[in-house]
Design an enzyme around this catalytic site. Structure first.
Site, short mmCIF file in Angstrom:
data_model
loop_
_atom_site.label_atom_id
_atom_site.label_comp_id
_atom_site.label_asym_id
_atom_site.label_seq_id
_atom_site.Cartn_x
_atom_site.Cartn_y
_atom_site.Cartn_z
N CYS A 126 57.91 5.68 38.13
CA CYS A 126 56.91 5.16 37.18
C CYS A 126 55.73 4.51 37.90
CB CYS A 126 57.56 4.16 36.25
SG CYS A 126 56.41 3.30 35.18
N GLU A 141 49.78 16.17 30.37
CA GLU A 141 49.03 14.97 30.76
C GLU A 141 48.17 15.24 31.99
OE1 GLU A 141 52.00 11.41 29.14
OE2 GLU A 141 52.21 12.15 31.18
N CYS A 161 54.09 6.84 35.41
CA CYS A 161 53.34 6.19 34.33
C CYS A 161 52.06 5.50 34.78
CB CYS A 161 54.23 5.14 33.65
SG CYS A 161 55.90 5.68 33.31
N HIS A 201 40.73 -3.06 8.80
CA HIS A 201 39.61 -2.12 8.66
C HIS A 201 38.47 -2.49 9.60
CE1 HIS A 201 37.29 0.88 6.50
NE2 HIS A 201 36.27 0.02 6.42
N TYR A 204 55.54 17.09 29.07
CA TYR A 204 54.53 16.05 28.91
C TYR A 204 53.81 15.80 30.23
CZ TYR A 204 57.68 12.61 31.06
OH TYR A 204 58.48 11.92 31.93
N GLU A 230 45.06 1.95 10.39
CA GLU A 230 44.96 1.64 8.97
C GLU A 230 45.44 2.79 8.09
OE1 GLU A 230 41.46 0.06 5.88
OE2 GLU A 230 40.95 1.10 7.75
N LYS A 263 49.36 7.88 36.32
CA LYS A 263 49.02 8.82 35.24
C LYS A 263 48.09 8.17 34.22
CE LYS A 263 51.39 8.54 31.83
NZ LYS A 263 52.57 9.32 31.49
#
Length: 608
Positions: A170, A315, A175, A583, A311, A588, A178
């Site tokens: 990672c 990515e 991670c 908002h 993935y 939302e 990346k």
């Protein structure tokens, strides 16, 4: 002599009268470990060697020309054992060779060695094999709880020679770099959008690969150092060495110079992680790179072919295209296997719209180097998965991202009897991360059937240490774990993909709410309307409880993290309806969603 796994037998005896009986009793009582043996006996040698590893203090050899026969007579009277070796530990009769080795393997000998003395039967309470996120979390937690802990971590260099420091995949090749390269690509898009917001600049904008890599590697280096400091502060012994079991409770550690040391522990935690899988075709290891190489690559990869649809593949392809490179993705079958396929295809379609080329239903069969250099030039030959068609293309770099293999096959697990799934190398464990060998546990990506996510490994490691050393009973919850795929248009999810939900609950028992949406930030640049997408999958049999949450849009990870907590608490569609949205945000839309798939109503948006 007990069977396999039987406890040590404590023999009661009446000492025979006479000088030899008193002598033997004195020897047994004055030595923590006592072995009566014969110098020419191979079984005696095995036991002496084993007990020598555990702190043996005395070995009494029986020589026929001296007092051997008379002592042996006494031993027969005391223990009813007529063979040697004859082993005593702390005054308790252990038995012969088989009984002693069995007691060592099941741990009862070590416990007996520790009784009545301050001497530890093992070098460490816990040895963690693997210095990634899970291993570090487990080791530090165990040390905080007062245990003597060692971490053994070693990165086997890639075929191209790439290696890295403490922290695991990672931090070093996963991670962290990346996400930072993904951010570099997002900044490029933000520069384009900025003109519409009034920013004016005359100079030509271009990306410098070397500057990016240097900055990211400097940051990773600071993390590596921080982990070492943290281990030192927690008094965890760290050794940069490759660990391999050689017998129960004992590992051999080999450093980069080939020097070997040996260490024992009462318990072990396997946290070795995974490494990228290669294609097994001519030229793959010689000329291709993987994600293990990409993030520290000293030169810009240029025109790149990414092989795979994982993935990692999407990515990497996404941020390489985002910084302006010519990128193609060769896909064998489907995108993002295991994820919701509607979301996967929408993510892929967005990538294709933004310049990533997809070569569908082909697999490489040969990689050939046409020209050396940094990056050089490669020829790729691929075959169709649905016929005899052949594809040929030339690229500067070929990045393989077809999956990862567990690092479990070469650490001596067979020597101690730990079972693995022979198909994928992963380790089956109980719900408390315990393997079939009671003193060996496993966490992280190497677990069979569990999630391959860094936060999962960290949570599992900490909770395991607390159960082992703090009396906790809390187990790691592998259900409803949120995650995000950092494709150019991020995909966040928690709970079940739609396909799996249908399989488990039946389509008639589900209600799927969905909508397209247009982030306010994208309206002024007037880009990608009706591309972002959100849906929730509700179980009608459980008060419309949300069992699947999916969002495709900017900052999907940040959105998903918050809703994941609500899903853990039993979020329902009614509760979402009662929640007031913020908002104007993308998140939302989950509070205003009212169109179901079954209704067939239109979900396109004219504005935010």
């Amino acid at each position: 002599m007990g069977g396999r796994g039987a406890p040590l037998r404590v023999s009661k005896w009446t000492l025979p009268p006479g000088r030899e009986g008193l002598r033997v009793r004195s020897l047994v009582g004055s030595h923590r470990v006592l072995v009566f043996s014969k110098s020419y006996c191979p079984y005696c040698l095995r036991v002496r060697q084993r007990l020598g590893c555990s702190g043996a203090e005395h070995s009494r050899k029986l020589h026929p020309c001296y007092d051997g026969p008379s002592i042996q007579e006494v031993l027969v009277e005391m223990t009813n054992q007529r063979t040697v070796p004859n082993v005593f530990v702390n005054g308790t009769h252990v038995g012969g060779c088989d009984a002693t080795l069995q007691a060592y393997q099941n741990g009862s000998l070590q416990k007996l060695l520790g009784s009545g003395t301050d001497v530890k039967p093992y070098d460490y309470d816990l040895i963690v094999i693997g210095g990634g996120s899970g291993g570090l979390a487990c080791s530090k937690e165990a040390a905080t709880l007062g245990k003597k802990v060692m971490v053994l971590d070693y990165v086997v260099p890639t075929p191209l020679g790439t290696s890295w420091g403490l922290g695991g995949t990672c931090v070093n090749v996963g991670c962290i770099p990346k996400k930072l390269m993904h951010q570099a690509a997002l900044l490029g898009q933000a520069l384009k959008d900025s003109r519409k917001f009034g920013w004016q600049y005359d100079e030509q904008v271009k990306h410098n690969w070397e500057t990016m890599v240097e900055a990211i590697q400097n940051y990773i280096g600071s993390l590596n150092w921080g982990y070492r400091v943290s281990l030192r502060e927690k008094t965890v012994t760290y050794l940069n060495a490759y660990a391999e079991f050689i017998e129960p409770h004992k590992v051999k550690a080999t450093n980069r110079k080939g020097q070997e040391t040996y260490h024992t522990a009462e318990r072990f935690v396997l946290a070795t992680g995974e490494r990228p899988r290669y294609l097994g075709i001519p030229g793959d290891k010689e000329y291709c790179i993987t994600s293990d190489d990409l993030f520290s690559l000293p030169y810009c990869p240029g025109k790149t072919l990414v092989v795979g649809a994982s993935y990692v593949a999407l990515e990497c392809a996404g941020f390489l295209a985002g910084i302006g490179l010519d990128v193609s993705v060769m896909v064998r079958s489907i995108l993002l296997r295991g994820f919701d396929q509607e979301m996967a295809e929408r993510a892929g379609a967005h990538m294709e719209t933004h310049g990533v080329k997809f070569i569908r239903k082909f697999v490489p069969i040969q990689i050939e180097r046409l020209e050396e250099g940094m990056p050089g030039r490669l020829k790729v030959v691929a075959r169709s998965t649905e016929g005899s068609d052949i594809f040929e293309g030339e690229y500067n770099t070929v990045l393989i991202a077809i999956g990862r293999d567990a690092c479990t096959r070469n650490i001596g697990l067979d020597k101690i009897g730990v079972r693995i799934n022979e198909k994928n190398g992963k380790i089956p464990v109980s719900d408390e991360e315990q393997t079939n060998v009671p003193y060996v546990y496993a966490i992280g990506d190497i677990l069979d059937g569990k999630l391959e996510l860094t936060p999962v490994a960290i949570q599992a490691g900490r909770l395991l240490a607390r159960r082992l050393y703090a009396g906790s009973s809390i187990k790691c919850d592998y259900v409803n774990v949120p995650t995000t795929v950092f494709t150019p248009l991020e995909y966040g999810c928690c709970g079940l993909p739609e396909e799996r939900a249908v399989k488990e609950y039946g389509e008639h028992n589900l209600e799927v709410y969905h909508t397209l949406f247009w982030p306010l930030e994208w309206t002024v640049p007037n880009r990608d309307n009706n591309t972002c997408y959100a849906k929730i999958i509700c179980n009608k049999l459980a008060n419309n409880r949300v069992i699947g949450f999916h969002v495709l849009g900017p900052n999907a990870g940040e959105i998903t993290q918050g809703f994941a907590a609500a899903i853990k608490c039993g979020l329902t569609k009614e509760l979402l309806n009662e929640t007031i949205g913020i908002h104007p945000t993308s998140a939302e839309v989950f509070t205003t969603m009212n169109v179901t798939k079954s209704s067939g109503q239109e979900i396109t948006q004219a504005g935010c």
